[in-house]
Scaffold this motif. Structure first.
Motif, PDB file in Angstrom:
ATOM      1  N   SER A   1       0.820  -1.215   0.000  1.00 44.79           N
ATOM      2  CA  SER A   1       0.000   0.000   0.000  1.00 44.79           C
ATOM      3  C   SER A   1       0.855   1.268   0.000  1.00 44.79           C
ATOM      4  CB  SER A   1      -0.941   0.012   1.202  1.00 44.79           C
ATOM      5  OG  SER A   1      -0.209   0.083   2.417  1.00 44.79           O
TER       6      SER A   1
ATOM      7  N   TYR B   1      -2.148  -3.098 -11.653  1.00 42.35           N
ATOM      8  CA  TYR B   1      -3.367  -3.842 -11.385  1.00 42.35           C
ATOM      9  C   TYR B   1      -3.637  -4.759 -12.574  1.00 42.35           C
ATOM     10  CZ  TYR B   1      -4.660  -0.864  -7.413  1.00 42.35           C
ATOM     11  OH  TYR B   1      -4.693  -0.205  -6.200  1.00 42.35           O
TER      12      TYR B   1
ATOM     13  N   HIS C   1     -11.552 -10.039  -7.435  1.00 44.54           N
ATOM     14  CA  HIS C   1     -11.015  -8.820  -6.853  1.00 44.54           C
ATOM     15  C   HIS C   1     -12.174  -7.926  -6.437  1.00 44.54           C
ATOM     16  CE1 HIS C   1      -7.081  -9.950  -8.290  1.00 44.54           C
ATOM     17  NE2 HIS C   1      -7.520 -10.017  -9.531  1.00 44.54           N
TER      18      HIS C   1
ATOM     19  N   GLU D   1     -12.845  -1.521  -6.720  1.00 48.77           N
ATOM     20  CA  GLU D   1     -11.926  -0.522  -6.176  1.00 48.77           C
ATOM     21  C   GLU D   1     -12.115   0.809  -6.886  1.00 48.77           C
ATOM     22  OE1 GLU D   1      -7.818  -1.973  -5.289  1.00 48.77           O
ATOM     23  OE2 GLU D   1      -8.498  -3.725  -6.419  1.00 48.77           O
TER      24      GLU D   1
END
Length: 468
Positions: A322, A329, A358, A361
């Motif tokens: 992070s 990605y 996933h 996001e």
């Protein structure tokens, strides 16, 4: 070559050839005409009458991928595949002759490479283009091609209408033959909002610096795409904006290496066009699919290795992903983008396969670079008003292209003295090399021969001449 009236040709004045667009494809045609008229190369006395030609270009000056002239970027083909050498090594317009004229021939040889920088190759093409300024009308946006006068019931010329982008004046030029060589149109995914913060990769070097002016600011910049352009931009951003966060968004599981091994690379040889054109439509599709790794959604291995090295260094500095400044990605696509104000974009990412592997996001970014290729069907709009001249049996109403790049026309309504040619948009019939530089030198010679025949262009024995 001659062009007695340049920008304001009268309608009753007729050209032998008008080329719409003056990029590498048309430049190669200009060079092929020049070489065919050169007594030193042809072994024939000077032509009694030179063909009258004109090139119409939308840009204000010759440019080639100005938005992607990244520092340090190199060509992906040998300099031998320039605009002349493969067709005529003795031409004045070879890359080696350009180096000689610039006083860099030996210096370049000391580099020990066949791959010049992209910046130098663009300079080489501008050097070539400068020789043809008397037959090029820059700043002309071609609007349409319509049928011209008819003799004995057959159309024997075409009218090309263009708008001067500075004055707004519309001009009409008449020609026996018209070549459409407008290149690709930048393609953005459907549904993306219209905003200056979303731009195609072709505008990277020319538009992004004007939007994100402070190179030391901690911007967040996203790049969409998995090919060479996307990878080059993603890598360059870390140099151009050293404090910025960058994110590369891929549908695939990883960046894939391009295949330019010797045997595979032979598919780009000019003589391969004959064999590809002879295939059935199904065989052509299979061939393109089998060789996609040479050109589509792939990256040169050395750039992949450099990006991986950069990403690995982040792991040394931060175990927590992070905190990484640069992210990739995979297996993602953009569902939609919110643009609520002039400051930032909100990019909504979802799994590319529609699964839930996933989570949904949201990325807040200052700019999005879209490297999703080009569409190559601009010619359809330009030729809409002559579509009725296609053969009546064309059930699907498409433009059928002959081996010599001329479009099939109804010869009961169009004189054999007139024709239309397409350049750079025939991948489905002429192979993967069609939109690339590899075949331009040879293709320019073929087109000149198909229009003017043996009296102007030297016949290449390895290419079967198509009949109009």
């Amino acid at each position: 070559m001659s062009d007695s009236s340049r920008n304001t040709a009268a309608e009753d004045d007729i050209y032998d050839l008008i080329c719409v667009g003056f990029g590498p494809a048309s430049l190669a045609i200009a060079i092929a005409i020049h070489d065919a008229l050169d007594p030193r190369l042809s072994g024939q006395p000077p032509a009694a009458k030179q063909p009258k030609v004109c090139f119409l270009e939308k840009q204000k000056a010759f440019q080639w991928h100005a938005g992607m002239l990244l520092p340090g970027s190199k060509m992906q083909i040998s300099f031998i595949k320039d605009l002349a050498t493969v067709r005529e090594p003795r031409s004045d317009f070879t890359f080696l002759n350009y180096l000689k004229a610039q006083g860099r021939l030996l210096s370049f040889s000391n580099l020990g490479t066949f791959l010049p920088s992209r910046l130098e190759f663009e300079n080489y093409m501008r050097w070539c283009a400068a020789r043809f300024e008397n037959v090029v009308a820059y700043g002309q946006e071609v609007q349409e091609v319509v049928s011209g006068a008819a003799s004995s019931g057959s159309v024997d010329s075409f009218l090309v209408r263009s708008r001067d982008q500075a004055s707004g004046r519309v001009s009409t030029r008449r020609a026996r033959h018209v070549v459409i060589a407008v290149g690709g149109k930048p393609k953005l995914p459907p549904g993306f909002p219209q905003t200056a913060r979303i731009m195609h990769s072709s505008a990277y070097c020319t538009a992004l610096p004007g939007l994100l002016k402070n190179q030391s600011s901690p911007y967040h910049i996203a790049v969409l795409g998995g090919g060479q352009s996307a990878a080059e931009i993603f890598h360059d951003l870390s140099q151009r904006y050293p404090n910025a966060k960058t994110t590369l968004i891929l549908r695939d599981s990883a960046l894939r290496p391009s295949d330019d091994s010797p045997f595979v690379n032979e598919i780009f040889d000019p003589e391969r066009v004959d064999g590809f054109y002879a295939l059935s439509p199904e065989e052509r599709k299979s061939s393109i699919a089998a060789n996609r790794a040479t050109n589509y959604s792939v990256v040169r291995p050395e750039l992949i290795e450099q990006i991986y090295q950069d990403m690995y260094m982040q792991r040394i500095k931060h175990a927590d992903a992070s905190k990484w400044q640069h992210r990739i990605y995979t297996h993602r696509t953009i569902d939609h983008i919110d643009h609520e104000d002039d400051n930032r974009l909100k990019i909504h990412l979802v799994p590319a396969d529609g699964s839930r592997r996933h989570p949904h996001e949201i990325l807040a970014v200052d700019a999005l670079m879209v490297a999703t290729g080009y569409s190559r069907n601009v010619y359809e709009d330009l030729l809409a008003k002559v579509a009725h001249l296609r053969p009546r049996e064309s059930a699907d109403k498409s433009w059928d292209v002959n081996r010599n790049y001329s479009v099939s026309l109804d010869r009961g309504r169009v004189s054999r003295r007139a024709g239309i040619w397409l350049q750079g948009c025939n991948e489905s019939t002429h192979g993967l090399s069609d939109s690339l530089l590899s075949v331009l030198a040879s293709r320019g010679g073929e087109l000149v021969e198909s229009i003017w025949g043996e009296h102007l262009a030297k016949k290449r024995p390895q290419v079967k001449r198509a009949v109009l």
